[in-house]
Motif scaffolding. Structure first.
Motif, PDB file in Angstrom:
ATOM      1  N   ARG A 275       0.578  -1.268  -0.043  1.00  0.00           N
ATOM      2  CA  ARG A 275       0.030   0.064  -0.007  1.00  0.00           C
ATOM      3  C   ARG A 275       0.720   1.549   0.359  1.00  0.00           C
ATOM      4  O   ARG A 275       1.985   1.432   0.342  1.00  0.00           O
ATOM      5  CB  ARG A 275      -0.846  -0.025   1.525  1.00  0.00           C
ATOM      6  CG  ARG A 275      -2.147  -1.082   1.199  1.00  0.00           C
ATOM      7  CD  ARG A 275      -2.750  -1.005   2.547  1.00  0.00           C
ATOM      8  NE  ARG A 275      -3.823  -1.614   2.835  1.00  0.00           N
ATOM      9  CZ  ARG A 275      -3.683  -3.161   2.823  1.00  0.00           C
ATOM     10  NH1 ARG A 275      -2.460  -2.928   3.877  1.00  0.00           N
ATOM     11  NH2 ARG A 275      -5.079  -4.034   2.792  1.00  0.00           N
TER      12      ARG A 275
ATOM     13  N   ASP B  36       1.494   0.467   6.423  1.00  0.00           N
ATOM     14  CA  ASP B  36       0.645  -0.631   6.670  1.00  0.00           C
ATOM     15  C   ASP B  36      -0.273  -1.022   6.102  1.00  0.00           C
ATOM     16  O   ASP B  36      -1.106  -2.388   5.821  1.00  0.00           O
ATOM     17  CB  ASP B  36       0.670  -1.324   7.678  1.00  0.00           C
ATOM     18  CG  ASP B  36       2.523  -2.179   8.169  1.00  0.00           C
ATOM     19  OD1 ASP B  36       3.306  -2.451   7.277  1.00  0.00           O
ATOM     20  OD2 ASP B  36       3.131  -1.409   9.163  1.00  0.00           O
ATOM     21  N   ARG B  37      -1.264  -0.297   6.380  1.00  0.00           N
ATOM     22  CA  ARG B  37      -2.283  -0.123   6.437  1.00  0.00           C
ATOM     23  C   ARG B  37      -2.650   2.072   6.441  1.00  0.00           C
ATOM     24  O   ARG B  37      -2.922   2.310   7.338  1.00  0.00           O
ATOM     25  CB  ARG B  37      -3.763  -0.272   7.268  1.00  0.00           C
ATOM     26  CG  ARG B  37      -3.133  -0.209   8.464  1.00  0.00           C
ATOM     27  CD  ARG B  37      -3.472  -1.136   9.927  1.00  0.00           C
ATOM     28  NE  ARG B  37      -3.518  -0.887  11.059  1.00  0.00           N
ATOM     29  CZ  ARG B  37      -4.151  -0.564  11.668  1.00  0.00           C
ATOM     30  NH1 ARG B  37      -5.549  -0.507  11.873  1.00  0.00           N
ATOM     31  NH2 ARG B  37      -3.756  -0.385  13.690  1.00  0.00           N
ATOM     32  N   ILE B  38      -3.789   2.341   6.227  1.00  0.00           N
ATOM     33  CA  ILE B  38      -4.700   3.280   5.999  1.00  0.00           C
ATOM     34  C   ILE B  38      -6.207   2.958   6.986  1.00  0.00           C
ATOM     35  O   ILE B  38      -6.915   2.880   6.405  1.00  0.00           O
ATOM     36  CB  ILE B  38      -5.173   3.638   4.747  1.00  0.00           C
ATOM     37  CG1 ILE B  38      -3.808   3.125   3.562  1.00  0.00           C
ATOM     38  CG2 ILE B  38      -5.576   5.114   4.638  1.00  0.00           C
ATOM     39  CD1 ILE B  38      -4.377   3.469   2.243  1.00  0.00           C
ATOM     40  N   VAL B  39      -6.143   4.389   7.113  1.00  0.00           N
ATOM     41  CA  VAL B  39      -6.844   4.475   8.810  1.00  0.00           C
ATOM     42  C   VAL B  39      -7.118   5.734   8.749  1.00  0.00           C
ATOM     43  O   VAL B  39      -6.569   6.735   8.789  1.00  0.00           O
ATOM     44  CB  VAL B  39      -6.033   4.219  10.341  1.00  0.00           C
ATOM     45  CG1 VAL B  39      -7.354   4.338  11.563  1.00  0.00           C
ATOM     46  CG2 VAL B  39      -5.339   2.812  10.340  1.00  0.00           C
ATOM     47  N   SER B  40      -8.974   5.585   8.956  1.00  0.00           N
ATOM     48  CA  SER B  40      -9.487   6.582   8.365  1.00  0.00           C
ATOM     49  C   SER B  40      -9.579   7.057  10.291  1.00  0.00           C
ATOM     50  O   SER B  40     -10.161   6.663  11.037  1.00  0.00           O
ATOM     51  CB  SER B  40     -10.936   6.630   8.147  1.00  0.00           C
ATOM     52  OG  SER B  40     -11.441   7.382   8.246  1.00  0.00           O
ATOM     53  N   ASP B  41      -9.766   9.074  10.211  1.00  0.00           N
ATOM     54  CA  ASP B  41     -10.577   9.294  11.233  1.00  0.00           C
ATOM     55  C   ASP B  41     -11.627   8.910  11.791  1.00  0.00           C
ATOM     56  O   ASP B  41     -12.035   9.497  12.949  1.00  0.00           O
ATOM     57  CB  ASP B  41     -10.001  10.432  12.265  1.00  0.00           C
ATOM     58  CG  ASP B  41     -10.329  11.887  11.043  1.00  0.00           C
ATOM     59  OD1 ASP B  41     -11.548  10.893  10.123  1.00  0.00           O
ATOM     60  OD2 ASP B  41     -10.413  13.159  11.111  1.00  0.00           O
ATOM     61  N   GLU B  42     -12.739   8.688  10.824  1.00  0.00           N
ATOM     62  CA  GLU B  42     -14.095   8.461  10.958  1.00  0.00           C
ATOM     63  C   GLU B  42     -14.124   7.018  11.401  1.00  0.00           C
ATOM     64  O   GLU B  42     -13.590   5.423  11.423  1.00  0.00           O
ATOM     65  CB  GLU B  42     -14.485   8.272  10.023  1.00  0.00           C
ATOM     66  CG  GLU B  42     -14.320   9.217   8.431  1.00  0.00           C
ATOM     67  CD  GLU B  42     -15.290  10.525   9.052  1.00  0.00           C
ATOM     68  OE1 GLU B  42     -16.566  10.321   9.198  1.00  0.00           O
ATOM     69  OE2 GLU B  42     -15.007  11.417   8.446  1.00  0.00           O
ATOM     70  N   GLU B  43     -15.410   7.179  12.626  1.00  0.00           N
ATOM     71  CA  GLU B  43     -16.015   5.893  13.443  1.00  0.00           C
ATOM     72  C   GLU B  43     -16.095   5.432  12.432  1.00  0.00           C
ATOM     73  O   GLU B  43     -17.289   5.640  11.751  1.00  0.00           O
ATOM     74  CB  GLU B  43     -16.445   6.495  14.266  1.00  0.00           C
ATOM     75  CG  GLU B  43     -15.445   7.197  15.453  1.00  0.00           C
ATOM     76  CD  GLU B  43     -16.772   7.737  16.747  1.00  0.00           C
ATOM     77  OE1 GLU B  43     -17.530   6.790  16.714  1.00  0.00           O
ATOM     78  OE2 GLU B  43     -16.736   8.609  17.618  1.00  0.00           O
ATOM     79  N   SER B  44     -16.655   4.296  13.053  1.00  0.00           N
ATOM     80  CA  SER B  44     -17.232   2.955  11.726  1.00  0.00           C
ATOM     81  C   SER B  44     -18.266   3.125  12.778  1.00  0.00           C
ATOM     82  O   SER B  44     -18.588   2.263  13.936  1.00  0.00           O
ATOM     83  CB  SER B  44     -15.922   1.974  11.599  1.00  0.00           C
ATOM     84  OG  SER B  44     -15.925   1.111  12.635  1.00  0.00           O
TER      85      SER B  44
END
Length: 78
Positions: free
Chosen positions: A56, A69-77
């Protein structure tokens, strides 16, 4: 491979005669998301040629590439 692409606008862009390349006679649309002339291709995709399929990537504004390693959003899932 995957790539994080951030866009600053949404909605359609209407093409007109000024968008046609006078020398080539065509319009190239960006598919990599890196073109400074987005939605039009400016050749920025060339920097992605050696991306590995199992990685990635994130590109900084100056074109610097980093593997993540990964893409993290600050949006709550949900």
């Amino acid at each position: 491979m995957s790539r994080l692409v951030e866009l600053e606008a949404n909605g359609p862009r209407k093409l007109d005669a000024d968008d046609v390349d006078e020398q080539k006679g065509d319009v190239a649309i960006c598919q990599c998301g890196l073109a400074e002339t987005f939605p039009f291709c400016d050749g920025s995709h060339r920097q992605t040629r050696d991306e590995a399929p199992d990685q990635r990537y994130v590109y900084d504004e100056d074109g610097t590439r980093a593997v993540v390693d990964r893409i993290v959003s600050d949006e709550e899932s949900d």
